[in-house]
Design a protein around this motif. Structure first.
Motif, PDB file in Angstrom:
ATOM      1  N   MET A  14      26.996  51.749 -32.478  1.00 34.16           N
ATOM      2  CA  MET A  14      27.845  52.896 -32.758  1.00 34.16           C
ATOM      3  C   MET A  14      28.936  52.479 -33.741  1.00 34.16           C
ATOM      4  SD  MET A  14      30.353  54.976 -30.190  1.00 34.16           S
ATOM      5  CE  MET A  14      29.376  56.291 -29.584  1.00 34.16           C
ATOM      6  N   ALA A  15      29.032  53.206 -34.826  1.00 32.37           N
ATOM      7  CA  ALA A  15      30.056  52.915 -35.820  1.00 32.37           C
ATOM      8  C   ALA A  15      31.399  53.432 -35.333  1.00 32.37           C
ATOM      9  CB  ALA A  15      29.696  53.576 -37.144  1.00 32.37           C
ATOM     10  N   LYS A  16      32.406  52.592 -35.443  1.00 31.44           N
ATOM     11  CA  LYS A  16      33.749  53.017 -35.088  1.00 31.44           C
ATOM     12  C   LYS A  16      34.473  53.430 -36.359  1.00 31.44           C
ATOM     13  CE  LYS A  16      36.148  50.724 -32.231  1.00 31.44           C
ATOM     14  NZ  LYS A  16      36.910  49.670 -31.580  1.00 31.44           N
ATOM     15  N   LEU A  17      35.320  54.423 -36.228  1.00 32.30           N
ATOM     16  CA  LEU A  17      36.062  54.937 -37.373  1.00 32.30           C
ATOM     17  C   LEU A  17      36.840  53.826 -38.062  1.00 32.30           C
ATOM     18  CD1 LEU A  17      37.049  57.294 -39.114  1.00 32.30           C
ATOM     19  CD2 LEU A  17      38.858  57.634 -37.430  1.00 32.30           C
ATOM     20  N   GLU A  18      37.511  52.997 -37.285  1.00 34.31           N
ATOM     21  CA  GLU A  18      38.324  51.925 -37.857  1.00 34.31           C
ATOM     22  C   GLU A  18      37.474  50.966 -38.688  1.00 34.31           C
ATOM     23  OE1 GLU A  18      38.319  52.722 -34.552  1.00 34.31           O
ATOM     24  OE2 GLU A  18      40.249  53.757 -34.453  1.00 34.31           O
ATOM     25  N   ASP A  19      36.279  50.652 -38.203  1.00 32.74           N
ATOM     26  CA  ASP A  19      35.385  49.747 -38.939  1.00 32.74           C
ATOM     27  C   ASP A  19      34.963  50.345 -40.275  1.00 32.74           C
ATOM     28  OD1 ASP A  19      35.520  48.004 -36.780  1.00 32.74           O
ATOM     29  OD2 ASP A  19      33.654  48.730 -35.896  1.00 32.74           O
ATOM     30  N   VAL A  20      34.662  51.635 -40.267  1.00 23.56           N
ATOM     31  CA  VAL A  20      34.243  52.323 -41.489  1.00 23.56           C
ATOM     32  C   VAL A  20      35.378  52.314 -42.508  1.00 23.56           C
ATOM     33  CG1 VAL A  20      33.551  54.554 -42.453  1.00 23.56           C
ATOM     34  CG2 VAL A  20      32.586  53.788 -40.283  1.00 23.56           C
ATOM     35  N   VAL A  21      36.590  52.616 -42.068  1.00 22.00           N
ATOM     36  CA  VAL A  21      37.739  52.697 -42.975  1.00 22.00           C
ATOM     37  C   VAL A  21      38.106  51.316 -43.508  1.00 22.00           C
ATOM     38  CG1 VAL A  21      40.177  53.345 -43.166  1.00 22.00           C
ATOM     39  CG2 VAL A  21      38.607  54.800 -41.887  1.00 22.00           C
ATOM     40  N   ARG A  22      38.100  50.306 -42.654  1.00 23.65           N
ATOM     41  CA  ARG A  22      38.485  48.946 -43.087  1.00 23.65           C
ATOM     42  C   ARG A  22      37.563  48.377 -44.155  1.00 23.65           C
ATOM     43  NH1 ARG A  22      39.428  47.623 -37.247  1.00 23.65           N
ATOM     44  NH2 ARG A  22      41.660  47.955 -36.974  1.00 23.65           N
ATOM     45  N   LYS A  23      36.322  48.819 -44.206  1.00 26.02           N
ATOM     46  CA  LYS A  23      35.363  48.323 -45.202  1.00 26.02           C
ATOM     47  C   LYS A  23      35.682  48.823 -46.614  1.00 26.02           C
ATOM     48  CE  LYS A  23      31.465  47.891 -42.072  1.00 26.02           C
ATOM     49  NZ  LYS A  23      30.130  48.383 -41.721  1.00 26.02           N
ATOM     50  N   GLN A  24      36.522  49.848 -46.714  1.00 27.43           N
ATOM     51  CA  GLN A  24      36.802  50.466 -48.008  1.00 27.43           C
ATOM     52  C   GLN A  24      38.051  49.867 -48.648  1.00 27.43           C
ATOM     53  OE1 GLN A  24      34.468  52.596 -49.009  1.00 27.43           O
ATOM     54  NE2 GLN A  24      33.508  52.363 -46.999  1.00 27.43           N
ATOM     55  N   LYS A  25      38.034  49.795 -49.972  1.00 26.08           N
ATOM     56  CA  LYS A  25      39.197  49.328 -50.715  1.00 26.08           C
ATOM     57  C   LYS A  25      40.175  50.485 -50.900  1.00 26.08           C
ATOM     58  CE  LYS A  25      36.768  45.811 -53.326  1.00 26.08           C
ATOM     59  NZ  LYS A  25      36.466  45.280 -54.650  1.00 26.08           N
ATOM     60  N   THR A  26      41.429  50.166 -51.091  1.00 25.71           N
ATOM     61  CA  THR A  26      42.449  51.180 -51.344  1.00 25.71           C
ATOM     62  C   THR A  26      42.056  52.009 -52.558  1.00 25.71           C
ATOM     63  OG1 THR A  26      44.175  49.764 -50.428  1.00 25.71           O
ATOM     64  CG2 THR A  26      44.887  51.548 -51.871  1.00 25.71           C
ATOM     65  N   GLY A  27      42.112  53.328 -52.419  1.00 27.51           N
ATOM     66  CA  GLY A  27      41.751  54.241 -53.500  1.00 27.51           C
ATOM     67  C   GLY A  27      40.292  54.655 -53.500  1.00 27.51           C
ATOM     68  N   ALA A  28      39.471  54.035 -52.671  1.00 23.28           N
ATOM     69  CA  ALA A  28      38.045  54.368 -52.620  1.00 23.28           C
ATOM     70  C   ALA A  28      37.842  55.748 -51.991  1.00 23.28           C
ATOM     71  CB  ALA A  28      37.288  53.325 -51.808  1.00 23.28           C
ATOM     72  N   THR A  29      36.889  56.486 -52.524  1.00 21.62           N
ATOM     73  CA  THR A  29      36.495  57.776 -51.971  1.00 21.62           C
ATOM     74  C   THR A  29      35.202  57.570 -51.202  1.00 21.62           C
ATOM     75  OG1 THR A  29      37.493  58.934 -53.846  1.00 21.62           O
ATOM     76  CG2 THR A  29      35.887  60.156 -52.537  1.00 21.62           C
ATOM     77  N   PHE A  30      35.163  58.061 -49.966  1.00 20.92           N
ATOM     78  CA  PHE A  30      33.968  57.902 -49.150  1.00 20.92           C
ATOM     79  C   PHE A  30      33.852  59.065 -48.172  1.00 20.92           C
ATOM     80  CE2 PHE A  30      37.440  55.691 -47.186  1.00 20.92           C
ATOM     81  CZ  PHE A  30      37.294  55.831 -45.830  1.00 20.92           C
ATOM     82  N   VAL A  31      32.732  59.133 -47.470  1.00 23.82           N
ATOM     83  CA  VAL A  31      32.434  60.236 -46.565  1.00 23.82           C
ATOM     84  C   VAL A  31      32.461  59.741 -45.127  1.00 23.82           C
ATOM     85  CG1 VAL A  31      30.623  61.844 -45.835  1.00 23.82           C
ATOM     86  CG2 VAL A  31      31.068  61.492 -48.261  1.00 23.82           C
TER      87      VAL A  31
END
Length: 75
Positions: free
Chosen positions: A1-18
């Motif tokens: 199960m993907a956790k929200l925090e894990d998904v967000v932490r993988k992204q760089k500042t300014g990145a757009t994602f879904v």
């Protein structure tokens, strides 16, 4: 199960994602309640951008996917 925090932490500042209900293993009604709060106040480490994608469940339009931009805020 993907956790929200894990998904967000993988992204760089300014990145757009879904972020979607399916990604977080949530029903559209569960996700809709959280996504509405994110749309108003931003989420942990991101802000919603654009128009949330909605699905119809029992005649009701529910948010099932949002496009977000990573901020510098802590997750």
């Amino acid at each position: 199960m993907a956790k929200l925090e894990d998904v967000v932490r993988k992204q760089k500042t300014g990145a757009t994602f879904v972020i979607s209900a399916q990604m977080l293993h949530m029903s559209p009604s569960e996700f809709d309640a959280i996504a509405q709060a994110w749309d108003d106040d931003g989420g942990p480490g991101f802000n919603v951008t654009g128009v949330p994608f909605r699905v119809v469940v029992d005649g009701e339009f529910l948010i099932s996917r949002v496009t977000v931009v990573r901020t510098t805020a802590e997750v």
